[in-house]
Design a protein around this motif. Sequence first.
Motif, PDB file in Angstrom:
ATOM      1  N   THR A   1      -6.872   4.178  -1.814  1.00 51.08           N
ATOM      2  CA  THR A   1      -6.977   2.738  -1.611  1.00 51.08           C
ATOM      3  C   THR A   1      -8.252   2.090  -2.151  1.00 51.08           C
ATOM      4  OG1 THR A   1      -5.632   3.061   0.354  1.00 51.08           O
ATOM      5  CG2 THR A   1      -6.776   0.945   0.173  1.00 51.08           C
TER       6      THR A   1
ATOM      7  N   ASP B   1       0.815  -1.211   0.000  1.00 43.65           N
ATOM      8  CA  ASP B   1       0.000   0.000   0.000  1.00 43.65           C
ATOM      9  C   ASP B   1       0.853   1.268   0.000  1.00 43.65           C
ATOM     10  OD1 ASP B   1      -2.055   2.052   0.881  1.00 43.65           O
ATOM     11  OD2 ASP B   1      -3.259   0.216   0.865  1.00 43.65           O
TER      12      ASP B   1
ATOM     13  N   ASP C   1      -1.223   0.199  -4.772  1.00 41.35           N
ATOM     14  CA  ASP C   1      -2.546   0.721  -5.137  1.00 41.35           C
ATOM     15  C   ASP C   1      -2.487   2.190  -5.554  1.00 41.35           C
ATOM     16  OD1 ASP C   1      -1.879   1.366  -2.517  1.00 41.35           O
ATOM     17  OD2 ASP C   1      -3.918   1.171  -1.760  1.00 41.35           O
TER      18      ASP C   1
HETATM   19 ZN   LIG Z   1      -3.710   2.568  -0.310  1.00 40.47          ZN
END
Ligand SMILES: [Zn+2]
Length: 275
Positions: free
Chosen positions: A42, A11, A243
């Motif tokens: 996200t 992430d 992401d």
């Molecule tokens: Zn994220």
Amino acid sequence: MANNLVLLVLDSLRYDSWLAAAPPTLAALGTVERRWSYASWTAPSHYNLLMGLLPHTSPPRVYASEYYKQDFLRYSERLGTSGMEFKRLLPSIFLPTFLRNELGYRTHAMVSMPVLNRHTPINRDFDTFELMPKHNDLAAMLPNMSFDDARPAFYLLNTGETHYPYALPDEDPSTWPRISGVHGVFKRLDDQPGPDGEPEFFDERTLADLRERQINTVRYLDGVIGRLFDLVPKNTWIIVTSDHGELFGEDGYFGHGPIAHDKVLEVPFVEGLVP
Ligand SMILES: [Zn+2]
């Protein structure tokens, strides 16, 4: 049997943080590419990933429909099955639905960001879907993974060592960097000029340290990913990407989300059969 498929999302990881870390284990998976996320934060980004649309290469003079068509053809190689094309994902256009209902996969998600919790619409046609207790512990996911010869498995893994505050799982939270009100103090460059014309929040040293922390998490994760490689069967296709990117002060921005900037879309991408 079709290949197992593991989609690992680190992430908030910026492409150039990956380059700076130069993770050797990940390099064995394939050539890392600079790609572009379809979204800057996200939730929409994961929805897009689960539609089967991985970060794109931004090719000029190509129609979107043609790009999607070509992109989906690659699933034949990824899954080790012939005849993959976009229309086979209709009408759901959702990878877990297709993999489970059409190809007989077990489908599992382990996520680290609360916006992806199991009550959200993203949890559809997963056999199991877990929000992990810690936001930054990929290693804790590994013992929960299982593979067998009866059915191929799909795993979505979302982990947040690379997410602000870029902390390793054994790092004492009281030592995490504190940026008072990341979403308050860190405003646009032109919001709060300091006495010398520079914005007060724009502390280059702090931002450089934060970027270095993200790079360090990639070095750490490379070891955990080595354990993942050892764990999965040989017929496992692994995709490692992010992401969205992250801003470390460029043009007055920090973080990701409500930001229109190249660096918030620029992500690393690598895939291949487990080395
Ligand atoms: Zn994220």
